[in-house]
Design a protein around this motif. Structure first.
Motif, PDB file in Angstrom:
ATOM      1  N   TYR A 114      51.720  33.235  25.252  1.00  0.00           N
ATOM      2  CA  TYR A 114      50.696  32.247  25.525  1.00  0.00           C
ATOM      3  C   TYR A 114      49.555  32.415  24.523  1.00  0.00           C
ATOM      4  CZ  TYR A 114      53.290  31.260  29.762  1.00  0.00           C
ATOM      5  OH  TYR A 114      54.286  30.894  30.633  1.00  0.00           O
ATOM      6  N   GLY A 115      48.657  31.461  24.515  1.00  0.00           N
ATOM      7  CA  GLY A 115      47.627  31.403  23.493  1.00  0.00           C
ATOM      8  C   GLY A 115      46.671  32.584  23.489  1.00  0.00           C
ATOM      9  N   ASP A 116      45.974  32.751  22.377  1.00  0.00           N
ATOM     10  CA  ASP A 116      44.998  33.832  22.241  1.00  0.00           C
ATOM     11  C   ASP A 116      43.667  33.491  22.887  1.00  0.00           C
ATOM     12  OD1 ASP A 116      46.194  34.450  18.907  1.00  0.00           O
ATOM     13  OD2 ASP A 116      46.701  35.487  20.771  1.00  0.00           O
ATOM     14  N   SER A 117      43.413  32.217  23.065  1.00  0.00           N
ATOM     15  CA  SER A 117      42.126  31.790  23.604  1.00  0.00           C
ATOM     16  C   SER A 117      42.210  31.706  25.118  1.00  0.00           C
ATOM     17  CB  SER A 117      41.746  30.433  23.023  1.00  0.00           C
ATOM     18  OG  SER A 117      40.526  29.982  23.567  1.00  0.00           O
ATOM     19  N   TRP A 118      41.374  32.472  25.794  1.00  0.00           N
ATOM     20  CA  TRP A 118      41.347  32.504  27.249  1.00  0.00           C
ATOM     21  C   TRP A 118      40.035  31.954  27.776  1.00  0.00           C
ATOM     22  CZ3 TRP A 118      45.639  34.098  29.969  1.00  0.00           C
ATOM     23  CH2 TRP A 118      46.638  34.732  29.217  1.00  0.00           C
ATOM     24  N   GLY A 119      40.100  31.309  28.923  1.00  0.00           N
ATOM     25  CA  GLY A 119      38.881  30.831  29.566  1.00  0.00           C
ATOM     26  C   GLY A 119      38.139  31.975  30.234  1.00  0.00           C
ATOM     27  N   GLN A 120      37.109  31.654  30.970  1.00  0.00           N
ATOM     28  CA  GLN A 120      36.325  32.685  31.643  1.00  0.00           C
ATOM     29  C   GLN A 120      36.986  33.180  32.917  1.00  0.00           C
ATOM     30  OE1 GLN A 120      32.573  30.801  32.456  1.00  0.00           O
ATOM     31  NE2 GLN A 120      33.367  29.595  34.164  1.00  0.00           N
ATOM     32  N   GLY A 121      37.966  32.441  33.395  1.00  0.00           N
ATOM     33  CA  GLY A 121      38.664  32.859  34.595  1.00  0.00           C
ATOM     34  C   GLY A 121      37.874  32.546  35.856  1.00  0.00           C
ATOM     35  N   THR A 122      38.518  32.760  36.979  1.00  0.00           N
ATOM     36  CA  THR A 122      37.875  32.580  38.274  1.00  0.00           C
ATOM     37  C   THR A 122      38.199  33.791  39.148  1.00  0.00           C
ATOM     38  OG1 THR A 122      37.568  31.037  40.126  1.00  0.00           O
ATOM     39  CG2 THR A 122      39.800  31.200  39.228  1.00  0.00           C
ATOM     40  N   GLN A 123      37.169  34.348  39.766  1.00  0.00           N
ATOM     41  CA  GLN A 123      37.315  35.577  40.534  1.00  0.00           C
ATOM     42  C   GLN A 123      37.894  35.272  41.917  1.00  0.00           C
ATOM     43  OE1 GLN A 123      36.481  38.995  39.776  1.00  0.00           O
ATOM     44  NE2 GLN A 123      37.614  39.320  41.686  1.00  0.00           N
ATOM     45  N   VAL A 124      38.926  36.010  42.272  1.00  0.00           N
ATOM     46  CA  VAL A 124      39.499  35.958  43.612  1.00  0.00           C
ATOM     47  C   VAL A 124      39.334  37.340  44.227  1.00  0.00           C
ATOM     48  CG1 VAL A 124      41.611  35.723  44.960  1.00  0.00           C
ATOM     49  CG2 VAL A 124      41.147  34.136  43.071  1.00  0.00           C
ATOM     50  N   THR A 125      38.679  37.380  45.370  1.00  0.00           N
ATOM     51  CA  THR A 125      38.476  38.637  46.068  1.00  0.00           C
ATOM     52  C   THR A 125      39.017  38.496  47.484  1.00  0.00           C
ATOM     53  OG1 THR A 125      36.478  39.098  44.781  1.00  0.00           O
ATOM     54  CG2 THR A 125      36.811  40.373  46.796  1.00  0.00           C
ATOM     55  N   VAL A 126      39.940  39.370  47.835  1.00  0.00           N
ATOM     56  CA  VAL A 126      40.549  39.330  49.159  1.00  0.00           C
ATOM     57  C   VAL A 126      40.137  40.587  49.913  1.00  0.00           C
ATOM     58  CG1 VAL A 126      42.687  39.106  50.456  1.00  0.00           C
ATOM     59  CG2 VAL A 126      42.505  38.082  48.176  1.00  0.00           C
ATOM     60  N   SER A 127      39.454  40.385  51.009  1.00  0.00           N
ATOM     61  CA  SER A 127      38.985  41.522  51.814  1.00  0.00           C
ATOM     62  C   SER A 127      40.012  41.856  52.896  1.00  0.00           C
ATOM     63  CB  SER A 127      37.638  41.201  52.448  1.00  0.00           C
ATOM     64  OG  SER A 127      37.767  40.102  53.330  1.00  0.00           O
ATOM     65  N   SER A 128      40.059  43.132  53.232  1.00  0.00           N
ATOM     66  CA  SER A 128      41.026  43.570  54.247  1.00  0.00           C
ATOM     67  C   SER A 128      40.458  43.491  55.650  1.00  0.00           C
ATOM     68  CB  SER A 128      41.467  45.008  53.955  1.00  0.00           C
ATOM     69  OG  SER A 128      40.342  45.854  53.909  1.00  0.00           O
TER      70      SER A 128
END
Length: 128
Positions: A114-128
């Motif tokens: 896949y490409g070298d350019s990545w976006g900033q992403g989106t944080q996923v946090t799953v609590s127990s």
């Protein structure tokens, strides 16, 4: 170059659901395999799911099978990741990206394809 903007992450309890979106621009989006990836703290970025340019071919990492669903809307230049039955181990920053090669028939699970350019992403946090 393709520009990628991920959204839809958040904090959710174990067993909950989230739907991630990735809006792409700058290339012929509909001709590329698109993939979702994630990176947890201290770990390498890993493949989660990928979908062929026409939506027919789909592959999932073992960790995502049966819980996550990838889809795409070429008219909107957007891909989605529906995540159900979330676990604390799913906590990570989630990214999307496009295959380097257009019209690839097989969905590659190799991140370097896949490409070298990545976006900033989106944080996923799953609590127990």
């Amino acid at each position: 170059q393709v520009q990628l903007v991920e959204s839809g992450g958040g904090l959710v309890q174990a067993g909950g659901s989230l739907r991630l979106s990735c809006a792409a621009s700058g290339r012929a989006f509909s001709t590329y395999v698109m993939g979702w990836f994630r990176q947890a703290p201290g770990k390498e970025r890993e493949f989660v799911a990928g979908i062929s340019w026409n939506g027919v071919g789909i592959r999932y990492a073992d960790s995502a099978k049966g819980r996550f669903t990838i889809s795409r809307d070429n008219a909107k230049n957007t891909i989605y990741l529906q995540m159900n039955s979330l676990k604390p181990d799913d906590t990570a920053v989630y990214y999307c990206n496009a295959d380097r090669i257009p019209w690839r028939i097989v969905v590659t699970t190799t991140t370097k394809d896949y490409g070298d350019s990545w976006g900033q992403g989106t944080q996923v946090t799953v609590s127990s």
